[in-house]
Enzyme design. Structure first.
Site, short mmCIF file in Angstrom:
data_model
loop_
_atom_site.label_atom_id
_atom_site.label_comp_id
_atom_site.label_asym_id
_atom_site.label_seq_id
_atom_site.Cartn_x
_atom_site.Cartn_y
_atom_site.Cartn_z
CE LYS A 1 -35.20 9.92 9.24
NZ LYS A 1 -35.46 10.69 10.48
CD GLU B 1 -48.12 5.34 2.40
OE1 GLU B 1 -49.08 5.81 3.05
OE2 GLU B 1 -47.02 5.02 2.93
N GLY C 1 -38.87 14.65 8.77
CA GLY C 1 -39.21 14.55 7.36
C GLY C 1 -39.60 15.88 6.74
CE LYS D 1 -47.17 5.28 7.88
NZ LYS D 1 -45.97 6.11 8.15
#
Length: 542
Positions: free
Chosen positions: A205, A211, A269, A506
């Protein structure tokens, strides 16, 4: 007031104490029509929920709980485009992705359905050109390989649906899915492909996902090396397309913005593969079959929005899940599809359910005092029967199971289908009724073996039966589970549409990357365990 403090919850707790000692053998013996009465058919999807540890009174009390939780108002708010994702201030409108042209669904006063269909038409035009050979790679050769690069919902959805609908795919093309930042995933996906015939679909998006962008850059380097082209070659524009909302980043990468397919911030998502995120799937099965799948989604959406709760398939599944999760204390949910094409379906539902309802604070930011989302797992039958079914049958844990089967196989090979479905029906029967010690002894089994060959039964199952696994049926099944998760999130008063839990790791990883890349030993400021692990890793790398 917390849901646990309501009269409806307290009534269910009292009712649980009455139900808990009862065995399914007794419930069926008391009601000869139970097996046909506690069942529901919705547009070809048949649910038998009779093999659950519940009665008509249980359903009545659960429906009352749903009404107390405001489920009807919450459903209406979602379909009306209200910003029910409160922590991110967003509408939740995956249902708009499959709304037919002519329907009106608004966000901030603007009808989004025309935008959805404009993107679908753009996708269809592109897919038709690739599938027909009109779109070629940089050297003029036809595209024969498509590699989807994404992660999370940008991978699990398209990959699951491609496997599920492989029988409807264009078989002279190869489709691969890369998600893991482990380089092995990329290497294995492209090792036998010809760069001149390969198209990459980069799904992100923001076009900043670490990743996905790492794999995308590796894909670009692989393509250019395979074609013998320099870094600034225009070849990238013939072999890469983007599913994104960030035109600037897409252009920087070398992708022509004309080949960027957009979607919206009201698409989560894990609810997105029926948007442009499903471009790789449409490339595989074609626009017509993709629209058939959307029609299946919409059929279940309409049922969920309009059917009374006691005859509402997703609502019943959600309420039954709450019954086991919060009153019986079950912690897991097994998804057991009896179709090899649905081999990735349990993994897909893991994200859908666990990322949605894996929350420990409610919509008001208060800690919850009850179990929320279950641990979802499973694999196709009959493979699971020779692996983990032992624990379900004779272990010490209560594991509610959903069995998903089809009347007709996609490929009728010999007598396989009847053998498969005989196992399908037998497993739910065995889990429900078991085998008593008296029944085992009557078969002449040695006395010392009797305890080992006795089955307690009373293990709850839902049986979901459809005619055949088609694009339409897959859409129905996915929408059914989407709305089941929504129902449970509403009961628990949590936000099923954010996922802050994926962020912390993350962020920390971004801080650690330069410490691993540093030429000299960096000053580490983590805990002693993480510091020692990084130091050991660096020493072994050098």
């Amino acid at each position: 007031m917390a849901i646990t403090d309501t009269a409806e919850w307290q009534a269910l707790q009292a009712h649980y104490r009455q139900i808990e000692p009862l065995h399914l053998r007794d419930l069926f013996a008391q009601d000869p029509s139970r097996g046909s009465r506690l069942a529901l058919e919705v547009d070809g999807i048949y649910l038998d929920y009779s093999k659950n540890r519940l009665t008509d009174e249980t359903i009545r009390l659960l429906v009352a709980l749903a009404e107390r939780a405001g489920l009807r108002a919450r459903i209406d708010a979602m379909f009306a485009g209200e910003k029910i994702n409160v922590t991110e201030g967003r509408a939740v409108l995956h249902v708009a992705l499959r709304a037919p042209e002519g329907e009106h669904i608004a966000v901030d006063g603007a009808d989004v359905v025309p935008e959805v269909h404009a993107v679908l038409r753009k996708m269809a035009d592109f897919c038709d050109r690739v599938r027909s050979g009109a779109w070629t790679g940089h050297t003029g050769r036809r595209i024969r390989n498509v590699v989807n690069v994404g992660i999370g919902g940008s991978d699990l959805g398209p990959a699951m649906a491609y496997d599920a609908l492989r029988d409807f795919s264009q078989r002279d093309m190869t489709f691969r899915f890369v998600s893991n930042v482990d380089g092995t995933d990329f290497w294995e996906s492209v090792r036998d492909l010809d760069a001149a015939e390969t198209l990459f679909v980069i799904s992100s998006k923001t076009f900043t996902t670490l990743e996905t962008l790492t794999n995308a850059r590796t894909a670009r380097a692989w393509l250019l090396a395979g074609l013998g082209e320099p870094e600034d070659s225009p070849a990238v524009a013939r072999h890469f397309v983007a599913v994104s909302t960030n035109e600037e980043k897409v252009r920087e990468f070398g992708i022509d913005p004309a080949n960027m397919f957009g979607f919206w911030d009201w698409v989560g998502g894990r609810y997105s593969y029926d948007s442009a995120i499903g471009l790789s799937l449409m490339l595989a099965i074609g626009a017509e079959q993709f629209r058939e799948m959307l029609a299946g989604f919409h059929s279940m959406d309409t049922h969920f929005r309009t059917a009374p709760f006691e005859r509402n398939l997703p609502v019943l599944l959600g309420l039954i899940g709450v019954w086991y999760d919060d009153f019986f204390g079950a912690e897991t949910q097994a998804i057991l599809p009896y179709s090899q094409y649905l081999d990735r379906f349990p993994a897909y539902l893991q994200q859908l359910d666990m990322e949605s309802d894996g929350k420990s604070v409610d919509l008001d930011g208060n800690p919850v005092t009850y179990q929320t989302g279950p641990i979802v797992w499973g694999q196709p039958g009959t493979n699971g029967q020779h692996a983990f079914y032992q624990l379900i049958h004779q272990g010490t844990k209560l594991i509610p199971c959903d069995f998903i089967g089809f009347v007709h196989a996609n490929h009728e090979v010999g007598d396989h289908q009847n053998l498969l479905m005989a196992n399908f029906f037998a497993q739910t029967e065995a889990l429900a009724f078991g085998k008593t010690a008296e029944e085992v002894a009557a078969e002449g089994v040695p006395a010392f073996q009797v305890p080992h060959r006795t089955f307690a039964g009373n293990q709850p199952t839902n049986t979901i039966l459809a005619e055949k696994l088609t694009p339409y049926a897959l859409g129905q099944l996915v929408a059914m589970y989407e709305h089941k998760v929504f129902t449970q999130g509403t009961i628990w008063h949590i936000n099923s549409f954010d996922q802050w839990g994926v962020e912390l790791g993350k962020v920390l990883a971004t801080d650690i990357v330069p410490e691993l890349d540093a030429a000299d030993d960096p000053a580490l400021a983590h805990d002693s365990s993480t510091n020692a692990l990084i130091t050991r890793y660096r020493s072994l790398r050098t």
